[in-house]
Write an enzyme that holds these catalytic residues in place. Structure first.
Site, PDB file in Angstrom:
ATOM      1  CB  CYS A  22     -47.478  -6.505   5.817  1.00  0.00           C
ATOM      2  SG  CYS A  22     -48.287  -8.102   5.951  1.00  0.00           S
ATOM      3  CG  HIS A  67     -46.657  -8.230 -14.291  1.00  0.00           C
ATOM      4  ND1 HIS A  67     -47.739  -9.048 -14.516  1.00  0.00           N
ATOM      5  CD2 HIS A  67     -45.588  -9.036 -14.165  1.00  0.00           C
ATOM      6  CE1 HIS A  67     -47.342 -10.299 -14.540  1.00  0.00           C
ATOM      7  NE2 HIS A  67     -46.050 -10.338 -14.323  1.00  0.00           N
ATOM      8  CD  GLU A 129     -52.909  -9.006   0.714  1.00  0.00           C
ATOM      9  OE1 GLU A 129     -52.273  -9.669   1.563  1.00  0.00           O
ATOM     10  OE2 GLU A 129     -52.998  -7.771   0.746  1.00  0.00           O
TER      11      GLU A 129
HETATM   12 ZN   LIG Z   1     -48.823  -8.497   1.058  1.00  0.00          ZN
END
Ligand SMILES: [Zn+2]
Length: 142
Positions: A22, A67, A129
């Protein structure tokens, strides 16, 4: 009565200092769900018009984060990306805290709560996510 709408946006982020993968800049297709409520329905039988809620969510969250690259305020990647993407400085968003699902959910809640119309209550904000991993905040504490 509740009203729920769902949205999808794409953004890059990283968790600077994370001991694993991450820490590297990467992207997610985030799923955002927003629930509002009203004790009464309007003359059309609605809590509020779906389009009006979408406008609120677009202005409060999607226009900023879709974005974009979401980073912690002190992340050195912020200035580095700005230097090579100078045509879109607003696409680098610096947050107070790491851009985790939890921090993004808290920030989305704060921004949405400022913009929901009078008489409408923000009840829940959820951000995923991935299909399996996400965070939510609920006024009702669930
Ligand atoms: Zn991530």
């Amino acid at each position: 009565m509740d009203l729920t709408t769902s949205y999808v946006f794409d953004a890059a982020h990283r968790i600077a200092g994370h001991p694993g993968k991450c820490a590297w800049l990467h992207g997610h297709t985030y799923h955002l769900e927003v629930t509002v409520s009203s004790p009464t329905l309007n003359q059309l039988g609605m809590v509020m018009d779906f389009d009006d809620l979408r406008d609120v969510v677009r202005k409060a969250v999607l226009d900023l984060w879709d974005h974009a690259t979401l980073l912690a305020a002190g992340d050195p990647l912020g200035p580095a990306i700005r230097a090579v993407q100078h045509e879109a400085p607003d696409r680098i968003v610096l947050l107070e805290g790491q851009p985790t699902a939890e921090i993004l959910t808290r920030e989305a809640w704060r921004r949405l709560e400022e913009q929901v119309p009078t008489g409408i209550t923000l009840e829940r904000v959820a951000i995923r996510e991935t299909p399996a991993c996400g965070s939510s905040i609920s006024r009702r504490g669930t």
